[in-house]
Design a protein around this motif. Structure first.
Motif, PDB file in Angstrom:
ATOM      1  N   LYS A 134       0.841  -1.201   0.000  1.00 58.54           N
ATOM      2  CA  LYS A 134       0.000   0.000   0.000  1.00 58.54           C
ATOM      3  C   LYS A 134       0.882   1.260   0.000  1.00 58.54           C
ATOM      4  N   GLN A 159      -7.780 -16.992 -10.654  1.00 57.90           N
ATOM      5  CA  GLN A 159      -9.145 -16.803 -10.128  1.00 57.90           C
ATOM      6  C   GLN A 159     -10.009 -18.005 -10.396  1.00 57.90           C
ATOM      7  N   LYS A 203      -6.264 -10.829  -9.981  1.00 55.32           N
ATOM      8  CA  LYS A 203      -6.369  -9.643 -10.855  1.00 55.32           C
ATOM      9  C   LYS A 203      -7.368  -8.623 -10.283  1.00 55.32           C
ATOM     10  N   ASP A 204      -8.565  -9.096  -9.920  1.00 51.79           N
ATOM     11  CA  ASP A 204      -9.611  -8.177  -9.448  1.00 51.79           C
ATOM     12  C   ASP A 204      -9.220  -7.507  -8.131  1.00 51.79           C
ATOM     13  N   GLU A 205      -8.594  -8.283  -7.256  1.00 48.83           N
ATOM     14  CA  GLU A 205      -8.176  -7.703  -5.960  1.00 48.83           C
ATOM     15  C   GLU A 205      -7.123  -6.613  -6.179  1.00 48.83           C
ATOM     16  N   ILE A 207      -6.641  -4.781  -8.889  1.00 49.37           N
ATOM     17  CA  ILE A 207      -7.259  -3.599  -9.517  1.00 49.37           C
ATOM     18  C   ILE A 207      -7.919  -2.724  -8.436  1.00 49.37           C
ATOM     19  N   LYS A 208      -8.570  -3.364  -7.473  1.00 50.71           N
ATOM     20  CA  LYS A 208      -9.204  -2.599  -6.379  1.00 50.71           C
ATOM     21  C   LYS A 208      -8.147  -1.794  -5.612  1.00 50.71           C
ATOM     22  N   GLU A 209      -6.987  -2.428  -5.358  1.00 56.01           N
ATOM     23  CA  GLU A 209      -5.923  -1.725  -4.627  1.00 56.01           C
ATOM     24  C   GLU A 209      -5.409  -0.525  -5.420  1.00 56.01           C
ATOM     25  N   GLU A 211      -7.067   1.238  -7.600  1.00 58.34           N
ATOM     26  CA  GLU A 211      -8.078   2.300  -7.586  1.00 58.34           C
ATOM     27  C   GLU A 211      -8.095   3.020  -6.238  1.00 58.34           C
ATOM     28  N   LYS A 212      -7.895   2.262  -5.180  1.00 59.74           N
ATOM     29  CA  LYS A 212      -7.852   2.868  -3.840  1.00 59.74           C
ATOM     30  C   LYS A 212      -6.675   3.830  -3.707  1.00 59.74           C
ATOM     31  N   ASP A 216      -6.665   5.237 -12.088  1.00 63.93           N
ATOM     32  CA  ASP A 216      -7.800   4.866 -12.937  1.00 63.93           C
ATOM     33  C   ASP A 216      -7.315   3.743 -13.839  1.00 63.93           C
TER      34      ASP A 216
END
Ligand code: SAM
Length: 236
Positions: A134, A159, A203-205, A207-209, A211-212, A216
């Motif tokens: 992070k 996934q 991949k999805d997890e 992408i969320k990080e 964006e946080k 974009d």
């Protein structure tokens, strides 16, 4: 030794044989993944300005070579290209290969660049090794200019099943440690690779990080039936 220090020490140990092992273990196909990714990012810059590129976790400098090659091909000017890595051994190899590149020993979480300085920041097969992910993503957002682009190449956790995904995991868990261990004489280091992929995100997890952290998502692409993933994101 703490986890991050252990990881860096491991890369120091395998640095002399890293390039050879990498080419053999990936059958050279990683070069095409890198080229596709760098070309895609460079095409986002349509004006004639000179680009400042930073490659984090640069290792022995594989991405630096591809950035230079692809920029030349697309007639894009590079004002400055720098590589950053905490491993002295990996940087030593990198420095022996390039004369006109600045290599700096540092962690992804402590970039020496100023705020809003960089046009393109890349990290290839490196983010998985950053324990404080992070903080690193925050650093990437800090040093990138507004609309600057972050390119991440990584092996993500699978996934869903499927024969190719199962074959990839079998190769990574059983074949790669044998061959990598033989070439580097360090089997433990090559056992770390599949374990670190398991310990990373899907991949999805990821992408969320991103964006946080203030990015974009622009493009996602998976290469070689999901073996490797490319994330291209813009700092907003
Ligand atoms: C698998 S290598 C990838 C090297 C290179 N980017 C490539 O594509 O071949 C991972 C690199 O991450 C570096 N690394 C490990 N922890 C790091 C951290 N906290 N910050 C930055 N780089 C780190 C290692 O020293 C190593 O050179």
């Amino acid at each position: 030794m703490k986890k991050q220090e252990k990881i860096i020490a491991m890369f120091n140990e395998i640095s002399p044989s890293y390039d050879k092992a990498n080419r053999i273990l990936s059958f050279g196909v990683d070069i095409s993944w890198r080229q596709k990714a760098c070309k895609k990012v460079l095409r986002c810059f349509t004006d004639n300005s000179s680009l400042k590129i930073l490659d984090v976790a640069c290792g022995t400098g594989d991405m630096i070579e591809i950035w230079q090659e692809c920029a030349k091909e697309q007639n894009k000017k590079i004002a400055k290209i720098q590589g950053i890595d905490p491993s002295e051994g990996m940087l030593e190899v990198a420095k022996s290969k390039f004369k006109d590149v600045d290599f700096i020993q540092s962690l992804a979480t402590e970039l020496p660049q100023k705020n809003n300085e960089i046009d393109i920041l890349s990290i290839s097969y490196g983010i998985r090794n950053v324990v404080q992910r992070k903080e690193a993503l925050d650093e990437f957002a800090r040093v990138l200019k507004k609309d600057g682009i972050l390119l991440v190449l990584e092996f993500t956790k699978r996934q869903k099943g499927g024969i190719i995904a199962l074959l990839r995991d079998f190769y990574l868990k059983h074949i790669l440690p044998l061959i990598g261990g033989y070439i580097s004489k360090n089997k433990e280091a090559y056992k770390y690779l599949p374990n670190s992929i398991d310990g990373f995100l899907s991949k999805d997890e990821f992408i969320k990080e991103l964006e946080k952290a203030g990015f974009d998502m622009m493009f996602f692409e998976s290469f070689s039936f999901g073996v490797s993933s490319m994330f291209v994101a813009r700092k907003v």
